[in-house]
Design an enzyme around this catalytic site. Structure first.
Site, mmCIF file in Angstrom:
data_model
loop_
_atom_site.group_PDB
_atom_site.id
_atom_site.type_symbol
_atom_site.label_atom_id
_atom_site.label_comp_id
_atom_site.label_asym_id
_atom_site.label_seq_id
_atom_site.Cartn_x
_atom_site.Cartn_y
_atom_site.Cartn_z
ATOM 1 C CD GLN A 418 14.840 1.196 -7.694
ATOM 2 O OE1 GLN A 418 15.092 0.461 -6.759
ATOM 3 N NE2 GLN A 418 13.631 1.694 -7.918
ATOM 4 C CB CYS A 453 13.966 3.166 -0.602
ATOM 5 S SG CYS A 453 14.412 1.882 0.585
ATOM 6 C CG HIS A 524 4.222 3.164 -3.725
ATOM 7 N ND1 HIS A 524 5.075 2.392 -2.967
ATOM 8 C CD2 HIS A 524 2.981 2.776 -3.364
ATOM 9 C CE1 HIS A 524 4.376 1.597 -2.190
ATOM 10 N NE2 HIS A 524 3.102 1.810 -2.413
ATOM 11 C CG ASN A 565 3.962 0.501 -7.114
ATOM 12 O OD1 ASN A 565 4.755 0.770 -6.230
ATOM 13 N ND2 ASN A 565 3.540 -0.724 -7.312
ATOM 14 C CB ALA A 589 5.470 -4.081 -5.925
ATOM 15 N NE ARG A 590 2.537 -4.584 -0.708
ATOM 16 C CZ ARG A 590 1.563 -4.234 0.132
ATOM 17 N NH1 ARG A 590 1.468 -4.832 1.307
ATOM 18 N NH2 ARG A 590 0.691 -3.296 -0.196
#
Length: 725
Positions: A418, A453, A524, A565, A589-590
């Protein structure tokens, strides 16, 4: 009796009698250790700020001058806005000093070859003898993989330490220990510096007079001890220590000196941005003579001949302009001569297909998404992994730390890199250098562009989620990367939009595929403004999936995978979100940070009531993988310990499902104070950084003096983490 719940006693055995708090996990009453509901002052962030903890060991006074407790009248002032702000968010400015062996540092050139040219000249500041080294070297770490793990203290049933002898080397050895690096690789590249040295030494006849010189460096002999399986591994066919993506030294040097050649990037950027001259230098190039570098930057041989295989700065433009069309078009997809086609993406049939349907996708994660963690997730069942976010500019400038992020383990069967950046003049060269350095040897299966991000540092530079509001710049960036990568697929990860309530992802999605050549998409389900504070919007993700399917069908293109996501924390939620939205899979992810075994749950379609001992087995694996990656010397052990504590700062949030009143568990629910089903389960739930260090000592030995750990997030990851989109 008053109706005030704060003043009315409540039956301790009734969970329903306690008022419900938003975001609080419903733990069975028999496991609660305090019937009073948690309040803000009892949060995990407060617990970790107690002064006797690691961060305050240097204090001589336990009072806090900031809150006024050290005033003569001991009157505590009311917390102001800054005080409240300091108690949440990230612990910024964390510092982890490099901890090596005390006093004596061995010259690496002498250690590996027995020769040090600088020592002959008297200007090497490192030691060239093992004498004195073992006077200060810490004792071996006692470790055996077959030691029993149990649910009650001491948790690891260890054997007795077998000391090697009374001599200076022997007294540091544990002849019964096992070196995790030797176990994994079949050799140990750390030789005498290994903290598990007893696993690969043997006693030999004592050296006779006149043989002392042979004890140095590669002779592998010290007194009556000889080190075995000491191999200085080299990169062979792109691989070293079961890892690949090791750029050649000459390539990194050329990037640092701005002498590397980027023929495609130069031609493409000249086409799409003719007003912005292409340069790789930190400052604007001048027409004067090239800057003369210092001798300590460039050795004499390289200064005379130039790095092997890398064109010099003066040759870059001439080579790019004068190369024949056949030479330029040698690599698939890189059309240097056909300028009329250079600013359109490659056709789908010119790219490798990404058959990701049903893939178990681990998200790119800052700091904690390191290679050992990814390797652990693969062990649990992840099938698609991505590197930590690498910034385009440091990659193009040859920063060693940034290139270390793209390392790949052999167990990662589908691996991507990435990259984050805001402008074509950095992202396109980054894609070109990735394709030319690690793409040719199969070190990367796809390159992912970070468009999600949310952090200010990235957003304010036009990168991350800021790209979603700049489709013109985004298109130039993606098309250039698409062509620079050749047949390597380009993927994108993005949010619903920048501002809450103003999503624009559904407008960009058709262009991602039909105009810009993306090979896979991940959305996301939150905006940049939302960060992680609200539930992911899976209804909107469904809208985006529909937009993709329709645009692909209209353009008569092959299927393009799209992943969702957000908030995936169990096998039930994984398949529910897939069915509800129509995505090809869900990126985790988390949920993977808190319970890496979620990939086993997804693979086997079950909820795993994992025991504390099974969780400790996973922690042991992470420690072994970390030592193989970062090293088994003192520095490597402490680096492994640091990142193990980073992992535990998330994993302690896991609430065993056998303790919950309802399933499935929800990602953002915080537990009240509770005890586990055994002592180990209680320890693994501890929010204290000191307990995380204690857990690390079970497999990495006692901490060295000077080691301390401060968690990245003050709230211990309860919704405050910053991830890469």
């Amino acid at each position: 009796m008053t109706d005030d719940p704060a003043a009315t006693p409540r039956p301790e055995t009734s969970v329903n009698a306690r008022p419900a708090f938003s975001g609080q996990a419903p733990i069975k009453a028999e496991y609660l250790i305090n019937t009073t509901p948690i309040v803000e002052s009892a949060s995990a962030s407060e617990l970790n700020n107690i002064h006797p903890d690691d961060a305050a060991e240097g204090r001589t006074d336990s009072r806090d001058s900031r809150d006024g407790r050290d005033r003569p009248d001991n009157k505590r002032r009311k917390p102001n806005k800054q005080d409240k702000k300091d108690k949440k968010g990230q612990n910024k400015g964390r510092h982890f000093p490099v901890i090596r062996e005390a006093s004596v540092r061995i010259c690496r050139a002498w250690e590996t070859t027995g020769i040090c040219d600088r020592a002959d000249k008297g200007d090497c500041r490192y030691a060239h003898s093992w004498e004195g080294y073992f006077e200060v070297k810490p004792n071996d770490i006692s470790y055996r993989p077959d030691w029993s793990l149990v649910g009650e203290a001491p948790f690891v049933v260890e054997g007795e330490r077998v000391v090697g002898g009374e001599d200076v080397v022997g007294k540091t050895l544990d002849l019964d220990t096992v070196c995790p690096v030797l176990k994994d690789l079949g050799y140990c590249p750390f030789g005498w510096r290994c903290r598990f040295l007893g696993a690969h030494v043997k006693r030999v006849a004592a050296a006779v007079d006149g043989e002392k010189e042979k004890e140095a460096g590669p002779e592998k002999r010290m007194g009556e001890w000889q080190v075995e399986n000491w191999v200085q591994s080299e990169v062979e066919n792109g691989w070293k220590q079961k890892e690949t993506n090791w750029p050649e030294h000459e390539v990194l040097n050329a990037l640092r000196r701005s002498t590397a050649s980027f023929p495609f990037s130069e031609a493409y950027l000249k086409k799409v941005d003719p007003d912005k001259p292409f340069t790789l230098q930190n400052k604007k190039p001048t027409k004067q003579q090239p800057h003369k570098r210092k001798n300590n930057v460039l050795d004499e041989e390289e200064a005379a001949n130039g790095p092997t295989g890398i064109p010099s700065a003066g040759d870059d433009e001439e080579n790019a302009m004068n190369a024949t069309e056949n030479e330029r078009n040698e690599e698939k997809g890189k059309v240097y001569g056909e300028t009329e086609a250079i600013d359109v993406p490659l056709r789908p049939e010119e790219k490798r297909r990404l058959n990701w349907e049903g893939g178990r996708y681990l998200a790119p994660l800052t700091t904690v998404g390191n290679l050992p963690f990814r390797r652990l997730c693969v062990d649990y069942g992840a099938t698609i992994t991505v590197s930590e976010m690498a910034l385009a500019q440091p990659l193009v400038y040859g920063a060693k730390e940034e290139w270390a992020l793209v390392r790949r383990h052999e167990s990662e069967k589908m691996f991507g890199v990435q990259v984050a950046g805001g402008f074509p003049n950095r992202m396109v060269p980054a894609a070109e250098v990735i394709a030319n350095t690690i793409g040719k040897g199969g070190g990367v299966d796809f390159v992912d562009v970070n468009m999600g991000c949310p952090i200010d540092l990235v957003f304010n530079q036009g990168a991350g989620s800021a790209l979603m509001d700049s489709p013109g710049r985004l298109g130039k960036l993606l098309v250039g990367m698409n062509r620079a990568l050749g047949d390597i697929p380009l993927t994108v990860k993005f949010r619903t939009g920048v501002a809450h309530g103003k999503p624009n992802a559904h407008k960009l999605i058709p262009r991602f595929v039909t105009e810009w050549g993306a090979g896979a998409l991940t959305i996301h389900g939150r905006s940049r403004q939302q960060r992680y504070s609200k539930p992911a919007d899976w209804e909107y993700i469904k809208t985006c999936v529909t937009a993709l399917r329709e645009s692909v069908a209209d353009a008569n293109l092959p299927p393009v995978p799209i992943f969702g996501n957000g908030d995936c924390f169990s096998a039930a939620s994984y398949y529910e979100e897939m069915d509800r939205s129509g995505v090809d899979g869900v990126m985790v992810a988390r949920g993977a940070l808190i319970k890496p075994w979620i990939f086993t749950e997804i693979k086997e379609r079950r909820e795993w009531d994992i025991s504390a001992v099974e969780r400790l087995e996973g922690i042991k694996k992470f420690a072994e993988f970390g030592l193989s990656h970062w090293g088994s010397d003192t520095q490597g052990v402490n680096t492994t310990r640091r990142f193990l504590c980073e992992a535990l700062s998330f994993q302690h949030r896991y609430i065993p499902i056998g303790l919950l009143e309802r399933l499935p568990a929800k990602l953002n629910e915080r537990p009240p104070a509770y005890r586990g089903r055994n002592e180990l389960e209680t320890l693994l739930a501890s929010p204290f950084a000191g307990d995380w260090v204690k857990i690390s000592e079970m497999f990495l030995g006692k901490v060295d003096e000077g080691f301390s750990f401060v968690p990245k997030h003050k709230s211990n990851a309860y919704g405050g983490e910053e991830a890469q989109g």
